[in-house]
Scaffold this motif. Structure first.
Motif, PDB file in Angstrom:
ATOM      1  N   THR A 171      15.363 -25.461  28.134  1.00 50.25           N
ATOM      2  CA  THR A 171      13.931 -25.919  27.850  1.00 50.25           C
ATOM      3  C   THR A 171      13.774 -25.269  26.277  1.00 50.25           C
ATOM      4  O   THR A 171      12.685 -25.454  25.891  1.00 50.25           O
ATOM      5  N   ARG A 172      14.634 -24.591  25.735  1.00 49.89           N
ATOM      6  CA  ARG A 172      14.445 -24.013  24.455  1.00 49.89           C
ATOM      7  C   ARG A 172      13.286 -23.097  24.248  1.00 49.89           C
ATOM      8  O   ARG A 172      12.178 -23.319  23.583  1.00 49.89           O
ATOM      9  N   PRO A 173      13.473 -22.121  25.290  1.00 53.09           N
ATOM     10  CA  PRO A 173      12.008 -21.168  25.342  1.00 53.09           C
ATOM     11  C   PRO A 173      11.861 -20.275  24.263  1.00 53.09           C
ATOM     12  O   PRO A 173      12.816 -20.269  23.356  1.00 53.09           O
ATOM     13  N   GLU A 174      10.524 -19.879  23.939  1.00 51.86           N
ATOM     14  CA  GLU A 174      10.159 -19.055  22.904  1.00 51.86           C
ATOM     15  C   GLU A 174      11.046 -17.467  23.178  1.00 51.86           C
ATOM     16  O   GLU A 174      11.479 -17.198  22.115  1.00 51.86           O
ATOM     17  N   VAL A 175      11.179 -17.151  24.406  1.00 55.28           N
ATOM     18  CA  VAL A 175      11.953 -15.796  24.735  1.00 55.28           C
ATOM     19  C   VAL A 175      12.628 -15.973  25.945  1.00 55.28           C
ATOM     20  O   VAL A 175      12.113 -16.568  26.721  1.00 55.28           O
ATOM     21  N   VAL A 176      13.867 -15.569  26.102  1.00 59.09           N
ATOM     22  CA  VAL A 176      14.402 -15.371  27.502  1.00 59.09           C
ATOM     23  C   VAL A 176      14.328 -13.952  27.816  1.00 59.09           C
ATOM     24  O   VAL A 176      14.853 -13.035  26.923  1.00 59.09           O
ATOM     25  N   PHE A 177      13.993 -13.637  29.030  1.00 61.48           N
ATOM     26  CA  PHE A 177      13.873 -12.327  29.648  1.00 61.48           C
ATOM     27  C   PHE A 177      15.159 -12.174  30.857  1.00 61.48           C
ATOM     28  O   PHE A 177      15.342 -13.096  31.447  1.00 61.48           O
ATOM     29  N   ALA A 178      15.961 -11.145  30.462  1.00 60.61           N
ATOM     30  CA  ALA A 178      16.859 -10.887  31.354  1.00 60.61           C
ATOM     31  C   ALA A 178      16.964  -9.784  32.225  1.00 60.61           C
ATOM     32  O   ALA A 178      16.770  -8.696  31.390  1.00 60.61           O
ATOM     33  N   ASP A 179      16.706  -9.474  33.277  1.00 60.51           N
ATOM     34  CA  ASP A 179      16.431  -8.511  34.093  1.00 60.51           C
ATOM     35  C   ASP A 179      17.696  -7.783  34.933  1.00 60.51           C
ATOM     36  O   ASP A 179      18.280  -8.535  35.770  1.00 60.51           O
ATOM     37  N   GLU A 180      18.462  -6.794  34.246  1.00 61.33           N
ATOM     38  CA  GLU A 180      19.721  -6.270  34.742  1.00 61.33           C
ATOM     39  C   GLU A 180      20.602  -7.517  34.879  1.00 61.33           C
ATOM     40  O   GLU A 180      21.169  -7.639  36.203  1.00 61.33           O
ATOM     41  N   PRO A 181      20.850  -8.413  33.850  1.00 56.92           N
ATOM     42  CA  PRO A 181      21.600  -9.608  34.147  1.00 56.92           C
ATOM     43  C   PRO A 181      22.954  -9.612  34.656  1.00 56.92           C
ATOM     44  O   PRO A 181      23.791 -10.378  35.246  1.00 56.92           O
ATOM     45  N   THR A 182      23.708  -8.330  34.528  1.00 58.09           N
ATOM     46  CA  THR A 182      24.975  -8.161  34.842  1.00 58.09           C
ATOM     47  C   THR A 182      24.880  -7.281  36.141  1.00 58.09           C
ATOM     48  O   THR A 182      26.214  -6.638  36.253  1.00 58.09           O
ATOM     49  N   GLY A 183      24.247  -6.968  36.713  1.00 60.89           N
ATOM     50  CA  GLY A 183      24.230  -5.814  37.933  1.00 60.89           C
ATOM     51  C   GLY A 183      25.063  -6.536  38.859  1.00 60.89           C
ATOM     52  O   GLY A 183      25.579  -5.693  39.547  1.00 60.89           O
TER      53      GLY A 183
END
Length: 253
Positions: A171-183
């Motif tokens: 969606t070409r967002p303004e911000v991407v939030f990643a919560d412990e993405p490698t967990g």
């Protein structure tokens, strides 16, 4: 932002999101927990920011408030010029769908949908058509061209997380939030994912905010913001594993 002196240089940067005197309290009375205590933080546009701190420091709460997933108890939370604290539940839902991307530790893919259908889901919910050139580039960069017809159960953990990244970026967002993405990933898949997030910032101009406890993961960021006891405890620009470890040790981690 008031904090310990930063490590590395700094220039004035455009702000994609920010908090102003952010307070978050869970519970009430004697059982109340002040998870965030008057936090002022700028998230720089086109940069990769990692949020770190001891367990219970407020880092996940901070991300959830910034992303409109949790309501502030006091202060302001802004995405661009929009104050999230003034939005209705319906407007918040539309903002999260249209202006924010999410990458979670647990992937959060719908098992009955193919990889391509999962990627396109935010656009479908918004009633928007995909930008085919952008979609094709994402699929190519993420190495998903041969996996688009597969369902999540037919993909490895690393492949599922790449689908989640494509879904967050489509969606070409303004911000991407990643919560412990490698967990939930092995070290190789985790390294590949972090490299992809960093490429999305440095090559596509994306803004990424990642919560992590891993000093090695934090080195992929342009900046590390440190929290302790619900307050800002410092920041590191151009972090190295040693500088992050030193900072965490000072916080008693």
């Amino acid at each position: 932002m008031t904090s310990a002196p930063p490590v590395g240089g700094r220039t004035e940067l455009r702000v994609a999101a920010r908090t102003v005197g952010l307070v978050k309290v869970y519970g009430s009375g004697e059982a109340a927990v002040r998870a965030l205590d008057g936090v002022n933080l700028d998230i720089h546009a086109g940069k990769f920011t990692a949020i770190m701190g001891p367990s219970g420091s407020g880092k996940s709460t901070m991300m959830h408030c910034l992303a409109g997933l949790d309501a502030a108890s006091g202060g302001g939370v802004f995405l661009g010029q929009t104050d999230l604290t003034r939005l209705s539940d319906r407007d918040l839902t539309a903002l999260r769908r249209d202006r924010i991307g999410f990458v979670f530790q647990s992937f959060n893919l719908l098992p009955q949908l193919t990889a391509l259908q999962n990627i396109l889901l935010p656009l479908e919910l918004a009633g928007r058509q995909p930008d085919r050139q952008w979609l094709d580039m994402l699929v190519g960069v993420l190495g998903l061209g041969q996996r688009l017809g597969h369902r999540p159960s037919e993909l490895s953990g690393g492949q599922q997380q790449r689908v989640a990244v494509a879904r967050a970026l489509v969606t070409r967002p303004e911000v991407v939030f990643a919560d412990e993405p490698t967990g939930n990933l092995d070290s190789r898949s985790g390294h590949e994912l972090l490299t992809l997030l960093r490429r999305s910032v440095h090559e596509f101009g994306q803004t990424v905010v990642m919560v992590t406890h891993d000093p090695a993961a934090a080195t992929f960021a342009d900046r590390v913001v440190l929290l302790a006891d619900g307050k800002l405890a410092g920041e590191i620009f151009r972090p190295t594993q040693d500088s992050v470890l030193d900072a965490l040790r000072r916080l008693g981690v």
